[in-house]
Design a protein around this motif. Structure first.
Motif, mmCIF file in Angstrom:
data_model
loop_
_atom_site.group_PDB
_atom_site.id
_atom_site.type_symbol
_atom_site.label_atom_id
_atom_site.label_comp_id
_atom_site.label_asym_id
_atom_site.label_seq_id
_atom_site.Cartn_x
_atom_site.Cartn_y
_atom_site.Cartn_z
ATOM 1 N N GLY A 290 3.248 -30.901 27.233
ATOM 2 C CA GLY A 290 2.511 -32.027 26.649
ATOM 3 C C GLY A 290 3.357 -32.750 25.610
ATOM 4 O O GLY A 290 3.444 -33.977 25.613
ATOM 5 N N LEU A 291 4.021 -31.981 24.755
ATOM 6 C CA LEU A 291 4.861 -32.598 23.725
ATOM 7 C C LEU A 291 6.015 -33.371 24.349
ATOM 8 O O LEU A 291 6.397 -34.439 23.869
ATOM 9 N N ILE A 293 6.047 -34.898 27.262
ATOM 10 C CA ILE A 293 5.541 -36.172 27.793
ATOM 11 C C ILE A 293 5.326 -37.160 26.651
ATOM 12 O O ILE A 293 5.801 -38.301 26.682
ATOM 13 N N ILE A 294 4.613 -36.693 25.609
ATOM 14 C CA ILE A 294 4.281 -37.597 24.514
ATOM 15 C C ILE A 294 5.541 -38.042 23.789
ATOM 16 O O ILE A 294 5.724 -39.217 23.475
ATOM 17 N N LEU A 297 7.428 -40.580 25.947
ATOM 18 C CA LEU A 297 6.757 -41.874 26.013
ATOM 19 C C LEU A 297 6.892 -42.607 24.685
ATOM 20 O O LEU A 297 6.861 -43.830 24.641
ATOM 21 N N TRP A 298 7.033 -41.864 23.588
ATOM 22 C CA TRP A 298 7.160 -42.518 22.288
ATOM 23 C C TRP A 298 8.598 -42.954 22.020
ATOM 24 O O TRP A 298 8.850 -44.102 21.691
ATOM 25 N N PHE A 299 9.559 -42.030 22.202
ATOM 26 C CA PHE A 299 10.923 -42.322 21.792
ATOM 27 C C PHE A 299 11.758 -42.937 22.905
ATOM 28 O O PHE A 299 12.657 -43.722 22.647
#
Lengths: 330, 294
Positions: A290-291, A293-294, A297-299
């Motif tokens: 999960g981390l 993916i997140i 998608l953020w960086f």
């Protein structure tokens, strides 16, 4: 050791095939197929019941339909066909009228429900216990446990990988692939140019389904078991993580992501010392997915190997030149 | 026949649980324009928070308040820390839905090592059983129905009678216009997540009270019924969610009586498919809210 390496090889191949298919659907065309694993499972079940003998044999300890005991290439072909055929009704319901996040939840719900039904409907595909003792391809002619056979299986898997990669590259580079990318970026504009987005999405959805079905057949032929617990909906999210990390829309990215996330990640953490209460390490693995993916998608939303922008030798400078010469534009 | 009447009675209780949950879910969708797939897991986490209090010897109805506060705070944090920054960055819907599914898995897997895999149940006095024909409901079940009715009336009054409710409806309809009219949309959105989070926490706890046991794995099942109810009523519309909850709650219980309880959610799924084919905008939504390009 041979068994470990060949298992790793087959899993890697299957993950690569699956990521390539998901990249065609999600990366290139923008279809959030949260039920991808269902199509892989459909292929695996098809290949399994077509290769297995009738269920009255083996003492009748498992119940399933068909049991056709067909020779090697037929179960694999049938698995690919079933993966594609199953995509048609799903696509017709999901891909026609719905907004993209509705498509996603519809597929997510489908994935959960399909697993629930197969788990509870025992006579159909042996319910929660799943199918076991699935015959390996050509196991009547070769010793399926000899190292040669295992390595040959890995080789066949990679041949399939290469084939799928070749097909994916052809699709991405074709005018059709260009239209798909245009649809992903701006559906309304593509519709205005006379393309039918439903047909475009349906086609790539079915192609993805065929490839997913094939990947399931390859996997089940090697591991010889298949149960509902192997295709729970979070498994799809691992493939999404792979495609996002690798680079959405780029087949090399899908290849890289598959090698990194499902293969590298799962294998690397396997050798971690087990600490804490039982189940802590697998739970932390999911948190890490999960981390991942997140974080990406953020960086770095484009992934490690971003999709290459299309280049048109003549068109680009002309547009640029006219814009700069336009007197009103400042 | 009496079997179906009894199922109808249980359906009313399921409806009550589902209505509390689905109204919160659909309001989150309305105010933030995104589907919060972590909703089911936050429900479970709140149910466990209540369980912790309940297990320490506190009365279940007081623990319910603890669950509500937990749901409220954690939903607020998920939106403020995760969803809102991504939306501000301009992440497309396709990305948001993946992020919320990732969040859902992360919550479930943070919860698992803490509470374990096993099912738990609340210490509660279910009270005397009341009969009306073949319908037999316990005191707790009747109390849950009463609570649901009260909460629905509170939500209705909030949306229609208060300035905050008006601001929420305006933000939901057109955030840019609302901001330009001087509505502090950020604060309105934060408040909306606090309120819907409280509904989520209450729903999780009453769901645990209504069923004998619950476990971390129950989250996905909750989510399916909630999605079905919200989509059936028209996503983003609280009144639609109430009607959707009534239909889904009754259909799942009656189909459980008619076929088999294992396939409860399959009935919800069948309705969801029918809605998506025939009327994807839901029962109460205006035409076109779900256009593909929107």
């Amino acid at each position: 050791m041979t068994y470990y390496l060949t298992t790793l090889g087959v899993y890697a191949g299957v993950d690569i095939i699956a990521c390539l298919a998901l990249n065609l659907q999600f990366g290139v065309s923008g279809i959030v197929n949260f039920s991808f694993i269902v199509f892989q499972a459909a292929g695996a079940y098809t290949a399994a019941v077509l290769a297995l003998p009738p269920d009255s044999q083996n003492g009748g300890f498992q119940h399933y339909v068909f049991g056709a005991q067909l020779p090697f290439p037929i179960p694999w072909i049938a698995a690919a066909v079933v993966g594609g055929v199953l995509s048609v009704p799903v696509g017709l319901v999901v891909l026609r009228h719905l907004r993209v996040d509705y498509q996603a939840i519809a597929m997510l719900v489908l994935s959960v429900i399909a697993n629930l039904v197969i788990t509870n409907a025992r006579p159909f595909l042996n319910g929660a216990a799943g199918l076991s003792l699935v015959p390996q391809p050509l196991s009547d002619r070769f010793n399926a446990y000899s190292p040669t056979y295992l390595w040959a299986y890995v080789a066949v898997t990679f041949v399939c990988c290469a084939l799928v990669f070749f097909v994916s590259q052809r699709i991405v580079k074709s005018p059709y692939g260009r239209t798909l990318r245009a649809m992903r970026e701006h559906e309304l504009a593509v519709t205005a140019l006379g393309k039918n987005p439903v047909v475009l999405k349906m086609t790539i959805f079915v192609v993805g389904g065929v490839i997913a079905g094939l990947s399931g057949a390859i996997l089940v032929g090697f591991i010889t078991i298949w149960a509902p617990s192997t295709w729970l909906y979070p498994e799809t999210l691992i493939l999404f993580a792979a495609v996002i990390v690798g680079g959405r829309g780029n087949n090399w990215g899908a290849l890289f992501g598959a090698a990194l996330v499902p293969v590298g990640f799962e294998e690397a953490t396997r050798y971690l010392p087990q600490f804490g209460p039982p189940g802590l390490v697998p739970a932390l693995q999911w948190v890490a997915i999960g981390l991942l993916i997140i974080g990406f998608l953020w960086f770095r939303p484009k992934g490690v190997l971003p999709e290459k922008p299309g280049r048109f030798a003549a068109a680009t400078p002309v547009v640029g030149a006219r814009l700069t010469k336009e007197p009103g534009v400042s | 026949m009496s079997l179906y009447l009894a199922a109808f009675g249980f359906g009313l209780v399921s409806t009550s649980v589902l209505a509390i949950a689905a109204v919160g879910f659909t309001m989150q969708f309305g105010i933030s324009n995104m589907i919060n797939l972590a909703y089911g897991e936050v429900m479970i986490a709140a149910a466990y928070a209540s369980y912790g209090l309940n297990n320490a010897g506190i009365n279940i109805w007081v623990s319910l308040l603890g669950g509500a506060v937990f749901g409220s705070v954690s939903s607020y944090l998920i939106n403020r820390v995760l969803y809102a920054p991504f939306q501000k960055k301009g992440t497309a819907l396709i990305g948001m839905v993946i992020i919320s599914l990732a969040a859902s898995l992360m919550i479930a897997n943070v919860l698992l090592p803490i509470v374990g895999y096993y099912s738990v149940s609340y210490r509660q006095n279910v009270g005397p059983t009341f009969h009306a024909g073949s319908i037999a409901l316990t005191g707790v079940q009747l109390a849950i129905m009463g609570l649901a009715i009260v909460l629905m009336l509170v939500i209705h009054s909030l949306l229609k009678l208060t300035r905050l409710g008006k601001a929420m409806r305006a933000t939901s309809a057109n955030p840019t216009l609302a901001r330009n009219c001087g509505i502090p949309t950020r604060r309105v959105i934060d408040t909306a997540w606090l309120i819907t989070g409280a509904l989520c926490g209450v729903a999780g706890t009453v769901a645990g009270m209504n069923s004998d046991t619950f476990a971390v794995a129950s989250g996905a099942g909750f989510l399916i019924s909630i999605i079905a109810a919200a989509v059936l009523g028209g996503a983003g519309n609280p009144y639609g969610a109430m009607i959707g909850a009534l239909l889904i709650g009754e259909v799942t219980e009656i189909s459980a009586a008619a076929f088999s309880p294992e396939y409860k959610e399959v009935a919800a799924f069948a309705i969801l498919v029918l809605v998506m084919v025939l009327r994807p905008q839901g029962l109460l939504a205006k035409r076109g809210t779900l256009a593909a390009a929107g």
